[in-house]
Design a protein around this motif. Structure first.
Motif, PDB file in Angstrom:
ATOM      1  N   THR A  41       0.845  -1.199   0.000  1.00 26.50           N
ATOM      2  CA  THR A  41       0.000   0.000   0.000  1.00 26.50           C
ATOM      3  C   THR A  41       0.874   1.240   0.000  1.00 26.50           C
ATOM      4  N   ALA A  42       0.219   2.384  -0.243  1.00 27.12           N
ATOM      5  CA  ALA A  42       0.967   3.637  -0.280  1.00 27.12           C
ATOM      6  C   ALA A  42       1.632   3.913   1.064  1.00 27.12           C
ATOM      7  N   ARG A  43       2.808   4.488   1.019  1.00 24.68           N
ATOM      8  CA  ARG A  43       3.568   4.812   2.227  1.00 24.68           C
ATOM      9  C   ARG A  43       3.001   6.048   2.901  1.00 24.68           C
ATOM     10  N   ALA A  44       3.277   6.156   4.192  1.00 21.92           N
ATOM     11  CA  ALA A  44       2.844   7.354   4.918  1.00 21.92           C
ATOM     12  C   ALA A  44       3.531   8.594   4.372  1.00 21.92           C
ATOM     13  N   ASP A  45       4.759   8.433   3.866  1.00 22.89           N
ATOM     14  CA  ASP A  45       5.509   9.561   3.310  1.00 22.89           C
ATOM     15  C   ASP A  45       5.466   9.556   1.785  1.00 22.89           C
ATOM     16  N   ALA A  46       4.418   8.985   1.218  1.00 22.09           N
ATOM     17  CA  ALA A  46       4.325   8.887  -0.233  1.00 22.09           C
ATOM     18  C   ALA A  46       4.275  10.259  -0.875  1.00 22.09           C
ATOM     19  N   TYR A  47       4.944  10.383  -2.017  1.00 21.61           N
ATOM     20  CA  TYR A  47       4.866  11.600  -2.802  1.00 21.61           C
ATOM     21  C   TYR A  47       4.125  11.311  -4.101  1.00 21.61           C
ATOM     22  N   THR A  48       3.931  12.329  -4.904  1.00 17.99           N
ATOM     23  CA  THR A  48       3.265  12.176  -6.196  1.00 17.99           C
ATOM     24  C   THR A  48       4.262  12.438  -7.310  1.00 17.99           C
ATOM     25  N   ALA A  49       4.301  11.522  -8.276  1.00 14.44           N
ATOM     26  CA  ALA A  49       5.191  11.645  -9.436  1.00 14.44           C
ATOM     27  C   ALA A  49       4.355  11.740 -10.699  1.00 14.44           C
ATOM     28  N   LEU A  50       4.694  12.691 -11.558  1.00 16.63           N
ATOM     29  CA  LEU A  50       4.055  12.811 -12.865  1.00 16.63           C
ATOM     30  C   LEU A  50       5.035  12.319 -13.912  1.00 16.63           C
ATOM     31  N   ILE A  51       4.581  11.377 -14.744  1.00 18.66           N
ATOM     32  CA  ILE A  51       5.431  10.728 -15.730  1.00 18.66           C
ATOM     33  C   ILE A  51       4.824  10.909 -17.105  1.00 18.66           C
ATOM     34  N   THR A  52       5.578  11.453 -18.034  1.00 16.20           N
ATOM     35  CA  THR A  52       5.098  11.570 -19.408  1.00 16.20           C
ATOM     36  C   THR A  52       5.557  10.360 -20.217  1.00 16.20           C
ATOM     37  N   GLY A  53       4.800  10.047 -21.268  1.00  9.00           N
ATOM     38  CA  GLY A  53       5.111   8.852 -22.040  1.00  9.00           C
ATOM     39  C   GLY A  53       4.984   7.607 -21.192  1.00  9.00           C
ATOM     40  N   ALA A  54       3.951   7.587 -20.329  1.00  8.83           N
ATOM     41  CA  ALA A  54       3.866   6.563 -19.291  1.00  8.83           C
ATOM     42  C   ALA A  54       3.166   5.282 -19.711  1.00  8.83           C
ATOM     43  N   SER A  55       2.697   5.193 -20.956  1.00  6.20           N
ATOM     44  CA  SER A  55       1.919   4.022 -21.345  1.00  6.20           C
ATOM     45  C   SER A  55       2.781   2.856 -21.827  1.00  6.20           C
ATOM     46  N   SER A  56       4.068   3.092 -22.066  1.00  8.76           N
ATOM     47  CA  SER A  56       4.926   2.027 -22.573  1.00  8.76           C
ATOM     48  C   SER A  56       6.383   2.347 -22.273  1.00  8.76           C
ATOM     49  N   GLY A  57       7.250   1.374 -22.548  1.00 11.72           N
ATOM     50  CA  GLY A  57       8.692   1.586 -22.469  1.00 11.72           C
ATOM     51  C   GLY A  57       9.188   2.042 -21.111  1.00 11.72           C
ATOM     52  N   LEU A  58      10.152   2.951 -21.122  1.00 13.43           N
ATOM     53  CA  LEU A  58      10.739   3.443 -19.878  1.00 13.43           C
ATOM     54  C   LEU A  58       9.708   4.148 -19.020  1.00 13.43           C
ATOM     55  N   GLY A  59       8.751   4.847 -19.642  1.00 13.15           N
ATOM     56  CA  GLY A  59       7.730   5.533 -18.857  1.00 13.15           C
ATOM     57  C   GLY A  59       6.901   4.574 -18.037  1.00 13.15           C
ATOM     58  N   ALA A  60       6.495   3.458 -18.638  1.00 11.56           N
ATOM     59  CA  ALA A  60       5.737   2.444 -17.909  1.00 11.56           C
ATOM     60  C   ALA A  60       6.575   1.834 -16.792  1.00 11.56           C
ATOM     61  N   GLU A  61       7.873   1.679 -17.043  1.00  8.84           N
ATOM     62  CA  GLU A  61       8.742   1.115 -16.007  1.00  8.84           C
ATOM     63  C   GLU A  61       8.961   2.113 -14.867  1.00  8.84           C
ATOM     64  N   PHE A  62       9.094   3.396 -15.180  1.00 14.94           N
ATOM     65  CA  PHE A  62       9.138   4.404 -14.104  1.00 14.94           C
ATOM     66  C   PHE A  62       7.884   4.302 -13.242  1.00 14.94           C
ATOM     67  N   ALA A  63       6.732   4.209 -13.883  1.00 17.75           N
ATOM     68  CA  ALA A  63       5.474   4.126 -13.142  1.00 17.75           C
ATOM     69  C   ALA A  63       5.460   2.897 -12.242  1.00 17.75           C
ATOM     70  N   ARG A  64       5.881   1.769 -12.766  1.00 20.03           N
ATOM     71  CA  ARG A  64       5.845   0.536 -11.982  1.00 20.03           C
ATOM     72  C   ARG A  64       6.781   0.611 -10.778  1.00 20.03           C
TER      73      ARG A  64
END
Length: 260
Positions: free
Chosen positions: A2-25
């Motif tokens: 689950t999300a951490r108590a100190d979780a932050y928010t990250a915005l990722i472009t090109g997030a549907s595939s490739g490196l962007g999807a891996e950043f998201a994961r």
């Protein structure tokens, strides 16, 4: 997880595939919340559902074409929303052009330049004021080892990202904002196939795993490194480009456009 108590928010472009999807994961695996940006709303929604199910984090979907003024404006507005701060910005969206410069329609070249340079500039400019006001923030601009070589307008655009990131890290690092240019070499994603690059023409040892590229990039950004080259072999190659004639750094062969 689950999300951490100190979780932050990250915005990722090109997030549907490739490196962007891996950043998201990887960021979701660490327990952080996400804003995913890409053109394909269907792929984004499917990815968001998987990430929320697997990691228990909140995932916002923001479909946008980042070569279009309206699409960029939508992402800029999200980055400037002080009620929902974005702590990490990953400028990953990218395209390649399959033909030599003189054969590409100038409209395609301008779209290419707009995405890699102008959009990256606009999104960084939108994110920085909030990060500086909070005294913390992180930006990763996904560049390429092509930034160090002779690779036409792609290499030129990536060289801009590299130079800008180096300057921004020096300029904003003392205020708590870390900016990193991630410069991978050839990486197993959909990108090279879309560009028409003949992957078989490159030695197997030159290909990198997307998971490692992202893991190293995130770690180097946390450390405050201005440039991340996620492989010893590419660090050596980049060092060698200083001494090689330009003709040896032009890039890999491409298949004719009528071949699969």
């Amino acid at each position: 997880m689950t999300a951490r108590a100190d979780a932050y928010t990250a915005l990722i472009t090109g997030a549907s595939s490739g490196l962007g999807a891996e950043f998201a994961r990887q960021l979701a695996e660490e327990g952080h919340h996400l804003v995913l940006v890409a053109r394909d709303a269907g792929r984004l929604s499917a990815a968001a559902a998987r990430l929320e199910r697997d990691y228990g984090v909140t995932v916002e979907v923001l479909p946008a074409d980042l070569t279009d003024d309206a699409g960029v404006a939508a992402v800029v507005a999200r980055l400037q929303d002080a009620s929902r701060p974005v702590d990490v910005l990953v400028n990953n969206a990218g395209i390649g052009l399959p033909r030599p410069f003189e054969q590409n329609p100038v409209e395609d070249e301008l779209r290419h330049l707009r995405l890699h340079v102008q959009t990256t500039l606009e999104l960084c400019h939108a994110a920085l004021p909030g990060m500086l006001a909070r005294g913390a923030g992180r930006i990763i601009n996904v560049a390429s080892v092509a930034a160090f070589a002779t690779r036409g307008t792609y290499g030129a655009a990536k060289a801009w990202e590299l130079s800008f990131s180096r300057w921004a890290n020096v300029n904003y690092g003392p205020s708590g904002v870390k900016v990193t240019a991630l410069c991978p070499g050839f990486t197993h994603t959909e990108f090279h196939q879309r560009m028409g690059i003949d992957k078989g023409a490159m030695p197997r040892w030159m290909w990198l795993d997307a998971r490692r590229v992202v893991r190293v990039g995130l770690a180097d950004n946390v450390r405050g490194k201005a440039v991340s080259i996620p492989s010893l072999r590419y660090k050596v190659l980049v060092a060698g480009t200083r001494f090689l004639p330009a003709r040896f750094t032009r890039g890999p062969a491409r298949k004719p456009l009528d071949q699969p």
